[in-house]
Motif scaffolding. Structure first.
Motif, PDB file in Angstrom:
ATOM      1  N   GLU A   8       0.816  -1.213   0.000  1.00  0.00           N
ATOM      2  CA  GLU A   8       0.000   0.000   0.000  1.00  0.00           C
ATOM      3  C   GLU A   8       0.845   1.256   0.000  1.00  0.00           C
ATOM      4  O   GLU A   8       0.479   2.260  -0.590  1.00  0.00           O
ATOM      5  CB  GLU A   8      -0.905  -0.010   1.235  1.00  0.00           C
ATOM      6  CG  GLU A   8      -1.798   1.197   1.348  1.00  0.00           C
ATOM      7  CD  GLU A   8      -2.690   1.127   2.568  1.00  0.00           C
ATOM      8  OE1 GLU A   8      -3.224   2.170   2.930  1.00  0.00           O
ATOM      9  OE2 GLU A   8      -2.845   0.046   3.141  1.00  0.00           O
ATOM     10  N   ASP A   9       2.005   1.210   0.655  1.00  0.00           N
ATOM     11  CA  ASP A   9       2.831   2.403   0.746  1.00  0.00           C
ATOM     12  C   ASP A   9       3.828   2.522  -0.407  1.00  0.00           C
ATOM     13  O   ASP A   9       4.674   3.395  -0.400  1.00  0.00           O
ATOM     14  CB  ASP A   9       3.553   2.474   2.090  1.00  0.00           C
ATOM     15  CG  ASP A   9       4.483   1.296   2.322  1.00  0.00           C
ATOM     16  OD1 ASP A   9       5.247   1.358   3.284  1.00  0.00           O
ATOM     17  OD2 ASP A   9       4.440   0.321   1.553  1.00  0.00           O
ATOM     18  N   GLU A  20       3.564   5.209   5.320  1.00  0.00           N
ATOM     19  CA  GLU A  20       2.946   3.945   5.722  1.00  0.00           C
ATOM     20  C   GLU A  20       1.520   4.213   6.167  1.00  0.00           C
ATOM     21  O   GLU A  20       1.185   5.302   6.593  1.00  0.00           O
ATOM     22  CB  GLU A  20       3.738   3.332   6.869  1.00  0.00           C
ATOM     23  CG  GLU A  20       5.092   2.826   6.456  1.00  0.00           C
ATOM     24  CD  GLU A  20       5.828   2.159   7.598  1.00  0.00           C
ATOM     25  OE1 GLU A  20       5.176   1.729   8.564  1.00  0.00           O
ATOM     26  OE2 GLU A  20       7.049   2.078   7.511  1.00  0.00           O
ATOM     27  N   GLY A  21       0.699   3.170   6.098  1.00  0.00           N
ATOM     28  CA  GLY A  21      -0.672   3.270   6.574  1.00  0.00           C
ATOM     29  C   GLY A  21      -1.625   3.709   5.483  1.00  0.00           C
ATOM     30  O   GLY A  21      -1.258   3.838   4.320  1.00  0.00           O
ATOM     31  N   GLY A  22      -2.833   3.942   5.889  1.00  0.00           N
ATOM     32  CA  GLY A  22      -3.869   4.352   4.960  1.00  0.00           C
ATOM     33  C   GLY A  22      -4.206   5.821   5.127  1.00  0.00           C
ATOM     34  O   GLY A  22      -3.572   6.551   5.895  1.00  0.00           O
ATOM     35  N   TYR A  24      -6.643   7.422   6.567  1.00  0.00           N
ATOM     36  CA  TYR A  24      -6.991   7.904   7.904  1.00  0.00           C
ATOM     37  C   TYR A  24      -5.737   8.130   8.750  1.00  0.00           C
ATOM     38  O   TYR A  24      -5.643   9.140   9.461  1.00  0.00           O
ATOM     39  CB  TYR A  24      -7.947   6.944   8.618  1.00  0.00           C
ATOM     40  CG  TYR A  24      -8.360   7.462   9.971  1.00  0.00           C
ATOM     41  CD1 TYR A  24      -9.255   8.531  10.079  1.00  0.00           C
ATOM     42  CD2 TYR A  24      -7.835   6.922  11.140  1.00  0.00           C
ATOM     43  CE1 TYR A  24      -9.613   9.031  11.314  1.00  0.00           C
ATOM     44  CE2 TYR A  24      -8.188   7.420  12.385  1.00  0.00           C
ATOM     45  CZ  TYR A  24      -9.087   8.473  12.462  1.00  0.00           C
ATOM     46  OH  TYR A  24      -9.445   8.977  13.684  1.00  0.00           O
ATOM     47  N   GLU A  25      -4.782   7.219   8.659  1.00  0.00           N
ATOM     48  CA  GLU A  25      -3.534   7.392   9.411  1.00  0.00           C
ATOM     49  C   GLU A  25      -2.764   8.620   8.916  1.00  0.00           C
ATOM     50  O   GLU A  25      -2.196   9.368   9.713  1.00  0.00           O
ATOM     51  CB  GLU A  25      -2.637   6.146   9.322  1.00  0.00           C
ATOM     52  CG  GLU A  25      -3.142   4.969  10.111  1.00  0.00           C
ATOM     53  CD  GLU A  25      -4.222   4.163   9.394  1.00  0.00           C
ATOM     54  OE1 GLU A  25      -4.445   4.355   8.173  1.00  0.00           O
ATOM     55  OE2 GLU A  25      -4.862   3.338  10.060  1.00  0.00           O
ATOM     56  N   TRP A  26      -2.757   8.840   7.605  1.00  0.00           N
ATOM     57  CA  TRP A  26      -2.093  10.029   7.048  1.00  0.00           C
ATOM     58  C   TRP A  26      -2.762  11.295   7.575  1.00  0.00           C
ATOM     59  O   TRP A  26      -2.092  12.259   7.938  1.00  0.00           O
ATOM     60  CB  TRP A  26      -2.121  10.019   5.528  1.00  0.00           C
ATOM     61  CG  TRP A  26      -1.482   8.845   4.878  1.00  0.00           C
ATOM     62  CD1 TRP A  26      -0.614   7.932   5.433  1.00  0.00           C
ATOM     63  CD2 TRP A  26      -1.668   8.430   3.530  1.00  0.00           C
ATOM     64  NE1 TRP A  26      -0.261   6.987   4.504  1.00  0.00           N
ATOM     65  CE2 TRP A  26      -0.888   7.259   3.321  1.00  0.00           C
ATOM     66  CE3 TRP A  26      -2.415   8.916   2.467  1.00  0.00           C
ATOM     67  CZ2 TRP A  26      -0.832   6.597   2.109  1.00  0.00           C
ATOM     68  CZ3 TRP A  26      -2.369   8.258   1.247  1.00  0.00           C
ATOM     69  CH2 TRP A  26      -1.578   7.102   1.074  1.00  0.00           C
ATOM     70  N   ARG A  28      -4.551  11.665  10.385  1.00  0.00           N
ATOM     71  CA  ARG A  28      -4.264  11.829  11.816  1.00  0.00           C
ATOM     72  C   ARG A  28      -2.829  12.322  12.027  1.00  0.00           C
ATOM     73  O   ARG A  28      -2.585  13.221  12.823  1.00  0.00           O
ATOM     74  CB  ARG A  28      -4.466  10.508  12.579  1.00  0.00           C
ATOM     75  CG  ARG A  28      -5.880  10.005  12.644  1.00  0.00           C
ATOM     76  CD  ARG A  28      -6.867  10.915  13.348  1.00  0.00           C
ATOM     77  NE  ARG A  28      -6.322  11.450  14.577  1.00  0.00           N
ATOM     78  CZ  ARG A  28      -6.733  12.589  15.128  1.00  0.00           C
ATOM     79  NH1 ARG A  28      -7.701  13.287  14.575  1.00  0.00           N
ATOM     80  NH2 ARG A  28      -6.202  13.021  16.238  1.00  0.00           N
ATOM     81  N   ARG A  29      -1.875  11.727  11.309  1.00  0.00           N
ATOM     82  CA  ARG A  29      -0.479  12.173  11.445  1.00  0.00           C
ATOM     83  C   ARG A  29      -0.330  13.602  10.938  1.00  0.00           C
ATOM     84  O   ARG A  29       0.433  14.390  11.516  1.00  0.00           O
ATOM     85  CB  ARG A  29       0.469  11.229  10.701  1.00  0.00           C
ATOM     86  CG  ARG A  29       0.669   9.921  11.451  1.00  0.00           C
ATOM     87  CD  ARG A  29       1.891   9.148  10.981  1.00  0.00           C
ATOM     88  NE  ARG A  29       2.057   9.055   9.549  1.00  0.00           N
ATOM     89  CZ  ARG A  29       1.894   7.955   8.823  1.00  0.00           C
ATOM     90  NH1 ARG A  29       1.560   6.817   9.405  1.00  0.00           N
ATOM     91  NH2 ARG A  29       2.080   7.967   7.532  1.00  0.00           N
TER      92      ARG A  29
END
Length: 145
Positions: A8-9, A20-22, A24-26, A28-29
């Motif tokens: 995915e990344d 990394e991540g999806g 939503y994680e992007w 939030r970060r």
């Protein structure tokens, strides 16, 4: 080049490794980076999230805020403008567009959108102060837009 089944990344050729991540994680970060005083990094990450989820109002709003805080006013004008075009009654988008336009030097556009923000939310004194400041810079009275 990325292929089906790639992580995915994985990023397209020539762009290096993606976050990394999806989405939503992007998001939030990106908000964490923005809150911790790193708007440029936040704008980079939130831009990636906005590309992946172009219809997400929350991601676009966070991106616009990060662009503004990073001093990327023309980009913030575009992003806040997209939000305001999608929902003309979004007072925050109108306000952000007005502030970004003011910083970008387009006082006519700034006054127009700050006046809309004030009309939508006359109870918010910081909207009124921003509009007065732009009008003063334009050398116009309170009746000018």
């Amino acid at each position: 080049m990325s292929t089906a089944g790639a992580p995915e990344d994985a990023a397209p050729e020539g762009q290096g490794q993606g976050p990394e991540g999806g989405v939503y994680e992007w998001y939030r970060r990106g908000l964490d980076l923005l809150g911790n005083g790193d708007p440029a990094a936040a704008a980079t990450l939130l831009s990636r999230a906005a590309e992946a989820e172009p219809g997400s109002r929350s991601v676009r709003e966070a991106l616009a805020r990060a662009q503004y805080d990073a001093g990327r006013y023309a980009e913030a004008v575009d992003t806040f403008g997209e939000l305001a075009a999608h929902d003309p009654t979004d007072d925050y988008a109108q306000f952000g567009l007005g502030l970004a336009a003011s910083r970008a030097g387009d006082l006519r556009l700034a006054a127009e959108h700050l006046a809309l923000a004030v009309a939508l939310r006359p109870d918010l004194p910081h909207y009124t102060r921003a509009l007065r400041g732009v009008r003063a810079r334009r050398g116009a009275g309170p009746e000018a837009v």
